[in-house]
Scaffold this motif. Structure first.
Motif, PDB file in Angstrom:
ATOM      1  N   HIS A   1       0.842  -1.191   0.000  1.00 31.55           N
ATOM      2  CA  HIS A   1       0.000   0.000   0.000  1.00 31.55           C
ATOM      3  C   HIS A   1       0.882   1.248   0.000  1.00 31.55           C
ATOM      4  CE1 HIS A   1      -2.720   3.151   1.367  1.00 31.55           C
ATOM      5  NE2 HIS A   1      -1.926   3.353   2.402  1.00 31.55           N
ATOM      6  N   PHE A   2       0.484   2.237  -0.775  1.00 33.37           N
ATOM      7  CA  PHE A   2       1.197   3.509  -0.740  1.00 33.37           C
ATOM      8  C   PHE A   2       0.205   4.663  -0.856  1.00 33.37           C
ATOM      9  CE2 PHE A   2       1.370   2.120  -5.232  1.00 33.37           C
ATOM     10  CZ  PHE A   2       0.823   3.226  -5.885  1.00 33.37           C
ATOM     11  N   GLY A   3       0.652   5.826  -0.375  1.00 33.06           N
ATOM     12  CA  GLY A   3      -0.179   7.025  -0.408  1.00 33.06           C
ATOM     13  C   GLY A   3       0.584   8.202  -0.968  1.00 33.06           C
ATOM     14  N   LEU A   4       0.026   9.377  -0.806  1.00 27.18           N
ATOM     15  CA  LEU A   4       0.624  10.593  -1.360  1.00 27.18           C
ATOM     16  C   LEU A   4       2.044  10.818  -0.857  1.00 27.18           C
ATOM     17  CD1 LEU A   4      -2.291  13.208  -1.274  1.00 27.18           C
ATOM     18  CD2 LEU A   4      -1.062  12.381  -3.298  1.00 27.18           C
ATOM     19  N   ASP A   5       2.282  10.542   0.425  1.00 27.52           N
ATOM     20  CA  ASP A   5       3.599  10.807   1.011  1.00 27.52           C
ATOM     21  C   ASP A   5       4.692   9.935   0.402  1.00 27.52           C
ATOM     22  OD1 ASP A   5       2.435  12.668   2.644  1.00 27.52           O
ATOM     23  OD2 ASP A   5       2.282  11.342   4.377  1.00 27.52           O
TER      24      ASP A   5
ATOM     25  N   THR B   1      -5.158  14.204  -3.187  1.00 28.56           N
ATOM     26  CA  THR B   1      -5.890  12.947  -3.095  1.00 28.56           C
ATOM     27  C   THR B   1      -6.767  12.673  -4.315  1.00 28.56           C
ATOM     28  OG1 THR B   1      -5.872  13.023  -0.682  1.00 28.56           O
ATOM     29  CG2 THR B   1      -7.546  11.643  -1.707  1.00 28.56           C
ATOM     30  N   PRO B   2      -7.505  13.665  -4.848  1.00 25.92           N
ATOM     31  CA  PRO B   2      -8.315  13.373  -6.042  1.00 25.92           C
ATOM     32  C   PRO B   2      -7.468  12.890  -7.219  1.00 25.92           C
ATOM     33  CG  PRO B   2      -9.020  15.426  -5.040  1.00 25.92           C
ATOM     34  CD  PRO B   2      -7.756  15.035  -4.355  1.00 25.92           C
ATOM     35  N   GLU B   3      -6.291  13.489  -7.399  1.00 21.98           N
ATOM     36  CA  GLU B   3      -5.422  13.089  -8.506  1.00 21.98           C
ATOM     37  C   GLU B   3      -4.864  11.680  -8.284  1.00 21.98           C
ATOM     38  OE1 GLU B   3      -6.083  17.272  -8.656  1.00 21.98           O
ATOM     39  OE2 GLU B   3      -5.267  16.084  -7.002  1.00 21.98           O
ATOM     40  N   LEU B   4      -4.559  11.351  -7.024  1.00 21.89           N
ATOM     41  CA  LEU B   4      -4.069  10.005  -6.725  1.00 21.89           C
ATOM     42  C   LEU B   4      -5.150   8.963  -7.010  1.00 21.89           C
ATOM     43  CD1 LEU B   4      -2.133   7.905  -5.563  1.00 21.89           C
ATOM     44  CD2 LEU B   4      -2.938   8.537  -3.265  1.00 21.89           C
ATOM     45  N   LYS B   5      -6.368   9.245  -6.599  1.00 25.14           N
ATOM     46  CA  LYS B   5      -7.448   8.292  -6.837  1.00 25.14           C
ATOM     47  C   LYS B   5      -7.680   8.077  -8.327  1.00 25.14           C
ATOM     48  CE  LYS B   5      -9.787   9.094  -2.439  1.00 25.14           C
ATOM     49  NZ  LYS B   5     -10.946   9.687  -1.744  1.00 25.14           N
ATOM     50  N   GLN B   6      -7.599   9.153  -9.113  1.00 24.63           N
ATOM     51  CA  GLN B   6      -7.780   8.995 -10.547  1.00 24.63           C
ATOM     52  C   GLN B   6      -6.654   8.165 -11.155  1.00 24.63           C
ATOM     53  OE1 GLN B   6     -10.594   9.989 -12.396  1.00 24.63           O
ATOM     54  NE2 GLN B   6      -9.542   8.475 -13.682  1.00 24.63           N
ATOM     55  N   ALA B   7      -5.421   8.362 -10.653  1.00 25.60           N
ATOM     56  CA  ALA B   7      -4.300   7.563 -11.144  1.00 25.60           C
ATOM     57  C   ALA B   7      -4.502   6.091 -10.792  1.00 25.60           C
ATOM     58  CB  ALA B   7      -2.991   8.079 -10.544  1.00 25.60           C
TER      59      ALA B   7
ATOM     60  N   SER C   1     -15.912   7.576  -1.152  1.00 26.30           N
ATOM     61  CA  SER C   1     -14.703   8.399  -1.027  1.00 26.30           C
ATOM     62  C   SER C   1     -13.654   7.990  -2.050  1.00 26.30           C
ATOM     63  CB  SER C   1     -14.126   8.271   0.385  1.00 26.30           C
ATOM     64  OG  SER C   1     -13.820   6.919   0.676  1.00 26.30           O
ATOM     65  N   SER C   2     -14.114   7.480  -3.197  1.00 25.58           N
ATOM     66  CA  SER C   2     -13.156   7.011  -4.200  1.00 25.58           C
ATOM     67  C   SER C   2     -13.257   7.778  -5.504  1.00 25.58           C
ATOM     68  CB  SER C   2     -13.375   5.509  -4.457  1.00 25.58           C
ATOM     69  OG  SER C   2     -14.721   5.241  -4.772  1.00 25.58           O
ATOM     70  N   GLY C   3     -13.689   9.018  -5.432  1.00 25.47           N
ATOM     71  CA  GLY C   3     -13.762   9.848  -6.623  1.00 25.47           C
ATOM     72  C   GLY C   3     -15.154   9.845  -7.228  1.00 25.47           C
TER      73      GLY C   3
ATOM     74  N   PHE D   1     -21.920  13.777  -1.180  1.00 26.40           N
ATOM     75  CA  PHE D   1     -20.986  13.273  -2.191  1.00 26.40           C
ATOM     76  C   PHE D   1     -20.909  14.308  -3.305  1.00 26.40           C
ATOM     77  CE2 PHE D   1     -20.145  10.522  -5.942  1.00 26.40           C
ATOM     78  CZ  PHE D   1     -18.978   9.910  -5.522  1.00 26.40           C
ATOM     79  N   PHE D   2     -19.807  15.076  -3.325  1.00 28.41           N
ATOM     80  CA  PHE D   2     -19.617  16.141  -4.308  1.00 28.41           C
ATOM     81  C   PHE D   2     -20.834  17.082  -4.348  1.00 28.41           C
ATOM     82  CE2 PHE D   2     -16.714  12.828  -5.605  1.00 28.41           C
ATOM     83  CZ  PHE D   2     -15.555  13.547  -5.888  1.00 28.41           C
ATOM     84  N   GLY D   3     -21.267  17.480  -3.143  1.00 30.96           N
ATOM     85  CA  GLY D   3     -22.324  18.476  -3.017  1.00 30.96           C
ATOM     86  C   GLY D   3     -23.736  17.928  -3.030  1.00 30.96           C
ATOM     87  N   GLN D   4     -23.909  16.624  -3.226  1.00 28.82           N
ATOM     88  CA  GLN D   4     -25.239  16.022  -3.262  1.00 28.82           C
ATOM     89  C   GLN D   4     -25.262  14.788  -2.361  1.00 28.82           C
ATOM     90  OE1 GLN D   4     -27.099  15.642  -7.288  1.00 28.82           O
ATOM     91  NE2 GLN D   4     -25.074  16.270  -8.023  1.00 28.82           N
ATOM     92  N   PRO D   5     -26.447  14.386  -1.910  1.00 30.97           N
ATOM     93  CA  PRO D   5     -26.523  13.116  -1.176  1.00 30.97           C
ATOM     94  C   PRO D   5     -26.055  11.962  -2.066  1.00 30.97           C
ATOM     95  CG  PRO D   5     -28.528  14.397  -0.863  1.00 30.97           C
ATOM     96  CD  PRO D   5     -27.753  15.086  -1.929  1.00 30.97           C
TER      97      PRO D   5
END
Length: 489
Positions: free
Chosen positions: A234-238, A248-254, A342-344, A369-373
């Motif tokens: 497992h890896f993250g932004l750091d 985080t949004p860019e990481l999830k898209q990648a 929470s996955s984009g 979720f992005f401004g909506q339920p």
């Protein structure tokens, strides 16, 4: 003989400590004698009419990169597709015996999975990694998957029987076994859904469960044909060499882009097997499984493949359905289980039939979720599928929680019920998902609605009925609410 001459161990004092120790020793001895995991339950046997086989396939890829992002520590690409790994569950020849041991639920080496979980918890060091290894071994270290390893595939695709309002119907599967490609969720792996996959295999489906190496799984061991191995954790932004604008949004898209590439590679391998290259796939498989793949030629219905996923895998499946069906992604349907909160963002551009299933906990909890339920976003997505002339269903499985489709509640039923709030029997939980999945697969094949899928909307919103909706038949009331369904003919 006087009592004073009896060894102390044979004349114990019944203290609480002694009683607790005795119970622990007896429990360990019982587990050892009966082959039970120490702190968990064995996975149940499959209930369908067919025996189930399984093989692990790892196939070399072209080494393509889906992103230019590198690791800080090594400078190596973070999203380099070296191999693709997936487990196949399939209907096997009845009575076929395997000379190979059953697959472990936590694959060896167990220590890398434990270290991966420690990395998830941001407490990875020698002490915590060792502690996690011991805990993981105690919880599920000896748990095995019931499917028989590397046994022959049934020679012909069976017919499927189902019931519609009590009347027996039959839909014949022509052109090979129906195929499902499955994508796991965050902090999961290909072995976390073995009962769901195996149950479908026992009912006549071939299921390919992918192991994602996008940094979302705890750990995975890449194995190459030359015998070399490399763990991926497992890896993250750091852990990545990225600029301040990469979040985080860019990481999830990648990660989702890498997952889509792995899905496409899985399809490539399955198609090669079906086209007659099974022997070559076996020769290049460092897992040394697939001895009968040469006989699989023409046995997979690759013209009508269904894509499925859970949580993060559901979000990835929706992304991979964009533009489908196409040569790289020949998907004519999607089975979407708890699409990630929470996955984009969720892809709404879906032009094939879809079945979206929410666990009870996923529908019940109000999440923005992005401004909506989140519930409304999913409902709108499925309604758009119907507006395009395809069939879309959105429903809630009552009494379930987010992990209910996984093996976790089967292995740790008490712990998972207590921590997740699930109220449904753990086996019933998986069975509900399997049954409606099979009804969707039958719809894909015969284009006829049956069982639960033959019903109209019963609850436009979660736990809300209104005039103009269909009354849920009594046999389904404990288990389902239907929020979106195609209009009846």
């Amino acid at each position: 003989m006087s009592r004073s001459r009896i060894p102390p161990i044979l004349r114990p004092r019944l203290t609480p400590r002694y009683i607790a120790s005795s119970i622990a020793v007896i429990y360990v001895l019982y587990c050892w004698l009966w082959g039970m995991p120490l702190l968990s339950s064995n996975l149940p046997a499959y209930t369908g009419p067919y025996s189930v086989g399984t093989i692990d396939i790892e196939s070399p890829c072209d080494g393509r990169k889906t992103s230019d992002i590198n690791f800080k520590s090594t400078g190596q690409p973070a999203f380099l597709l070296e191999t693709v790994l997936f487990s196949v569950y399939y209907p096997a020849v009845k009575g076929a015996k395997s000379d190979k041991p059953k697959h472990l639920w936590v694959p060896k080496p167990l220590a890398i999975t434990a270290e991966g979980f420690a990395k998830f918890a941001h407490i990875s060091n020698f002490f915590t990694n060792s502690l996690f290894t011991v805990a993981l071994w105690g919880l599920a270290g000896s748990t095995t998957i019931p499917a028989n390893v590397d046994v022959p595939l049934r020679e012909t695709a069976p017919s499927f029987e189902f019931t519609q309002h009590g009347e027996a119907k039959t839909a014949t599967a022509n052109g090979g076994f129906p195929v499902i490609v499955f994508s796991h969720g965050m902090a999961s792996s290909r072995t976390d859904y073995t009962h769901f996959c195996g149950e479908l295999a026992s009912r006549g489906y071939i299921v390919a469960a992918i192991e994602h190496r996008d940094g979302s799984a705890p750990a995975s061991m890449i194995m190459n044909v030359d015998g070399t191995q490399k763990p991926v954790y497992h890896f993250g932004l750091d852990d990545l060499d990225v600029g301040q604008t990469f979040g985080t949004p860019e990481l999830k898209q990648a990660q989702l882009d890498f997952r889509q590439a792995e899905i496409e590679e899985t399809v490539r391998v399955l198609r090669a097997i079906n086209d007659g290259s099974g022997a070559s796939i076996f020769e290049l498989n460092p897992r040394k499984e697939g001895t009968h793949l040469a006989s699989w030629t023409g046995q997979l219905d690759m013209t009508n493949v269904t894509l499925s996923g859970h949580s993060y895998g559901a979000t990835g499946a929706l992304q991979a359905l964009k533009g489908a069906p196409c040569p790289e992604r020949p998907f004519h349907g999607g089975i979407i289980l708890d699409p990630g909160k929470s996955s984009g963002p969720l892809n709404h551009d879906v032009n094939v039939p879809v079945l979206v299933l929410h666990s009870n906990s996923w529908s019940k909890k109000h999440s923005i979720f992005f401004g909506q339920p989140h519930f409304n976003v999913v409902k709108d997505l499925v309604q758009q599928v119907n507006q395009r002339g395809k069939a879309g269903w959105f429903m809630t499985s009552l009494g379930t929680s987010h992990p209910s489709v996984t093996d976790a509640p089967l292995i740790e039923p008490t712990l998972l019920s207590w921590t997740t709030g699930s109220t449904i029997d753990v086996i019933d939980g998986v069975r509900m998902y399997v049954n409606v999945t099979e009804e969707f697969m039958l719809y894909q094949k015969a284009h006829r609605r049956s069982g639960l899928l033959a019903l109209d909307v019963t609850h436009p919103d979660y736990d809300e009925t209104s005039n103009g909706t269909q009354q849920m038949p009594k046999c389904y009331q404990r288990f389902w609410q239907i929020h979106v369904a195609p209009k009846s003919a």
